[in-house]
Design an enzyme around this catalytic site. Structure first.
Site, PDB file in Angstrom:
ATOM      1  N   VAL A 106       1.045  -0.850   0.029  1.00  0.00           N
ATOM      2  CA  VAL A 106      -0.266  -0.383   0.036  1.00  0.00           C
ATOM      3  C   VAL A 106       0.821   1.059   0.576  1.00  0.00           C
ATOM      4  O   VAL A 106       1.404   1.240   0.751  1.00  0.00           O
ATOM      5  CB  VAL A 106      -1.308  -0.165   0.774  1.00  0.00           C
ATOM      6  CG1 VAL A 106      -1.864   1.681   1.297  1.00  0.00           C
ATOM      7  CG2 VAL A 106      -2.087  -1.343   1.500  1.00  0.00           C
ATOM      8  N   HIS A 110       3.234   3.808   5.986  1.00  0.00           N
ATOM      9  CA  HIS A 110       2.203   3.274   7.705  1.00  0.00           C
ATOM     10  C   HIS A 110       3.052   2.209   7.512  1.00  0.00           C
ATOM     11  O   HIS A 110       4.026   1.781   7.831  1.00  0.00           O
ATOM     12  CB  HIS A 110       1.697   1.313   6.680  1.00  0.00           C
ATOM     13  CG  HIS A 110       1.765   1.016   5.750  1.00  0.00           C
ATOM     14  ND1 HIS A 110       1.985   1.046   4.642  1.00  0.00           N
ATOM     15  CD2 HIS A 110       1.531  -0.518   5.862  1.00  0.00           C
ATOM     16  CE1 HIS A 110       2.263   0.190   3.944  1.00  0.00           C
ATOM     17  NE2 HIS A 110       2.058  -0.599   4.488  1.00  0.00           N
TER      18      HIS A 110
HETATM   19  P1  AMP Z   1       2.555  -3.583   2.835  1.00  0.00           P
HETATM   20  O1  AMP Z   1       2.976  -4.855   2.584  1.00  0.00           O
HETATM   21  O2  AMP Z   1       3.691  -2.502   4.040  1.00  0.00           O
HETATM   22  O3  AMP Z   1       2.096  -2.318   2.151  1.00  0.00           O
HETATM   23  O4  AMP Z   1       1.027  -3.751   4.300  1.00  0.00           O
HETATM   24  C1  AMP Z   1       0.157  -3.825   3.993  1.00  0.00           C
HETATM   25  C2  AMP Z   1      -1.134  -3.566   4.941  1.00  0.00           C
HETATM   26  O5  AMP Z   1      -2.449  -3.170   5.130  1.00  0.00           O
HETATM   27  C3  AMP Z   1      -1.032  -6.101   5.140  1.00  0.00           C
HETATM   28  O6  AMP Z   1      -0.739  -5.932   6.170  1.00  0.00           O
HETATM   29  C4  AMP Z   1      -2.320  -6.154   5.006  1.00  0.00           C
HETATM   30  O7  AMP Z   1      -3.213  -6.814   5.221  1.00  0.00           O
HETATM   31  C5  AMP Z   1      -2.886  -4.694   5.201  1.00  0.00           C
HETATM   32  N1  AMP Z   1      -4.057  -3.844   4.694  1.00  0.00           N
HETATM   33  C6  AMP Z   1      -4.529  -3.893   3.144  1.00  0.00           C
HETATM   34  N2  AMP Z   1      -6.329  -3.138   2.974  1.00  0.00           N
HETATM   35  C7  AMP Z   1      -5.999  -3.016   4.289  1.00  0.00           C
HETATM   36  C8  AMP Z   1      -7.865  -2.400   4.728  1.00  0.00           C
HETATM   37  N3  AMP Z   1      -8.890  -2.214   4.195  1.00  0.00           N
HETATM   38  N4  AMP Z   1      -7.904  -2.495   6.029  1.00  0.00           N
HETATM   39  C9  AMP Z   1      -6.939  -2.955   7.300  1.00  0.00           C
HETATM   40  N5  AMP Z   1      -5.719  -3.557   7.121  1.00  0.00           N
HETATM   41  C10 AMP Z   1      -5.631  -3.406   5.427  1.00  0.00           C
END
Ligand code: AMP
Length: 126
Positions: A106, A110
């Site tokens: 994403v 974060h």
């Molecule tokens: P990254 O791979 O570091 O970009 O992590 C993205 C994180 O966002 C993953 O652990 C997903 O499980 C989490 N994620 C994706 N969509 C959502 C959402 N709508 N609400 C909460 N977490 C999410």
């Protein structure tokens, strides 16, 4: 090179209230919510409200106020959910996946705050 922020990413939609989330804590500059696919009993994502692509962007261009609020928020959550060693907890791990080699999905900055079990070594063999 300028950072390019995609305002249609899923966390931007969460910040705009277009997608629901399980909020843990909100401050002036941050939102913290539970990861949809938790990897451990405690798995919280802390995001700045500002449009930062990743930690590289955030660390370089966020204001001191945003940076301080972010760090304080992470520490406060660790205490509130009981994983902070200072609050009698067993500790936790912070991960900010960044870019392609970081395998960031994403493109909104974060920090994963993960705890509630022994997490093993930080990296596995690829
Ligand atoms: P990254 O791979 O570091 O970009 O992590 C993205 C994180 O966002 C993953 O652990 C997903 O499980 C989490 N994620 C994706 N969509 C959502 C959402 N709508 N609400 C909460 N977490 C999410």
């Amino acid at each position: 090179m300028a950072y390019e922020y995609d305002s249609e990413n899923i966390f931007a939609k969460i910040l705009r209230g277009e997608i629901p989330n399980n909020t843990v804590l909100e401050t002036e500059h941050c939102l913290a919510f539970r990861d949809l696919y938790p990897q451990a009993p405690e798995h919280i994502l802390v995001i700045p409200k500002g449009p930062y692509v990743n930690f590289d962007h955030f660390g370089a261009e966020a204001s001191d106020t945003e940076l301080a609020d972010f760090s304080r928020t992470v520490a406060r959550i660790a205490k509130e959910i009981g994983v902070s060693p200072d609050a009698g907890g067993q500790g936790y791990r912070l991960i900010a996946n960044t870019g392609a080699h970081g395998v960031q999905d994403v493109p909104h900055m974060h920090m994963h705050l993960i705890g509630g079990r022994v997490l093993g070594r930080i990296l596995q063999q690829a």
